[in-house]
Enzyme design. Sequence first.
Site, PDB file in Angstrom:
ATOM      1  N   CYS A 134      23.242  68.047  24.644  1.00 52.80           N
ATOM      2  CA  CYS A 134      22.413  67.191  25.501  1.00 52.80           C
ATOM      3  C   CYS A 134      23.146  65.901  25.860  1.00 52.80           C
ATOM      4  CB  CYS A 134      21.106  66.882  24.773  1.00 52.80           C
ATOM      5  SG  CYS A 134      20.067  65.758  25.693  1.00 52.80           S
ATOM      6  N   CYS A 137      20.899  62.779  25.770  1.00 53.58           N
ATOM      7  CA  CYS A 137      20.573  62.254  24.437  1.00 53.58           C
ATOM      8  C   CYS A 137      21.782  61.559  23.819  1.00 53.58           C
ATOM      9  CB  CYS A 137      20.157  63.376  23.493  1.00 53.58           C
ATOM     10  SG  CYS A 137      19.157  64.646  24.246  1.00 53.58           S
ATOM     11  N   ASP A 138      22.976  62.127  23.972  1.00 52.14           N
ATOM     12  CA  ASP A 138      24.117  61.679  23.165  1.00 52.14           C
ATOM     13  C   ASP A 138      25.247  61.013  23.945  1.00 52.14           C
ATOM     14  OD1 ASP A 138      22.838  62.720  20.951  1.00 52.14           O
ATOM     15  OD2 ASP A 138      23.717  64.701  21.224  1.00 52.14           O
TER      16      ASP A 138
END
Length: 322
Positions: A134, A137-138
């Site tokens: 992701c 997200c990261d």
Amino acid sequence: MSVENVIIIGSGPAGFTAGLYTSRAQLNPLLITGNEIGGQVALTNEIENYPGFPDGVTGGELVERFQKQAERFGTRIEYDYVSEVDFSEHPFTIRTQFGSEYKTKSVIISTGATPRKLQIPGEEELTGRGVSYCGTCDGFFFRGKEVVVIGGGDSAIEEGIFLTRFATKVTVIHRRDELRASKILQKRAFENEKMAFIWDTIPLSINAGENGAVNSVTLKNVKTDEVSDFPTDGVFIFIGHAPNGQIFDGQLDMVDGYVVTDKYMHTSIPGVFAAGEIQDNRFRQVASSVGQGTQAAMEAEKFLLELEDRTYEDVAAELSGA
Ligand SMILES: Cc1cc2nc3c(=O)[nH]c(=O)nc-3n(C[C@H](O)[C@H](O)[C@H](O)COP(=O)(O)OP(=O)(O)OC[C@H]3O[C@@H](n4cnc5c(N)ncnc54)[C@H](O)[C@@H]3O)c2cc1C
């Protein structure tokens, strides 16, 4: 134990839409979210192809809006995960991870899909230590670093472009010599000077440095069989999705892990409907999942209306054409 009218399993676009429609139809639906509220949309940075948002919308904002609209008309939300279903007797039984048990007259399955794994050495051990599924997200953790993206479809290229906001270089590693991604994404990627491409190549392992985090991938050129190490700080994997259908095995007709439905979103069990990526591995879009969630909800409404003055056996027999 009271019997629910309709339980919706999953909180992606299909699930929240089913919640919106069944709550507006005064069915008092219960939606069980699963572990990812918003489903794959929550993993997405920006969505540009969902109608009504001419300037695009972030995944997070879209999820918030879906949930708010479903709750506005009375959808009840349970933050739990369905661990077991029993469709062999009506009303159906649903059990959850936190120990709840429900009886329900109808079910809308919208459990979607999750990212596929490469299943190579290092992948599992280094997830969260440089391996990610992701970008949204990261990506932030890779400011000023170099990363690789594995895959060649829309998700891989879209997320790769997004990662160039943080990383100094994003190298796409693809097993073929051309991308599957849409032409518009390909054009953006090829024009992005932070992006590079390694063709005809697969990863064999993901390797850690002395600090226990990713520091390289071992690659193999599938045309020449040449093996080499490629230094990198992060590995983002976007190689497709697997349907979240294990709990329905043996309960419904399934093919390759997907729940089988007819064009009205009916499964093989009358009163159980399915919508979104759990039954669709072709279109796999927010808009198509929303459409299928709508169809499943409208069919559930019709089914519940039939049940008001007839037995389940009679309604089921009619639906199965008996
Ligand atoms: C990185 C990425 C980028 C994307 N970009 C776009 C884009 O730009 N445009 C676009 O249209 N589409 C995009 N997509 C695809 C889109 O997000 C999906 O098609 C859509 O989310 C599918 O919706 P769904 O409701 O079927 O399932 P999902 O979104 O997969 O949601 C499934 C839900 O079910 C829940 N669940 C699973 N198992 C259980 C269980 N046992 N009990 C309870 N709940 C359960 C999960 O927690 C989740 O809430 C993207 C996807 C990804 C991963």
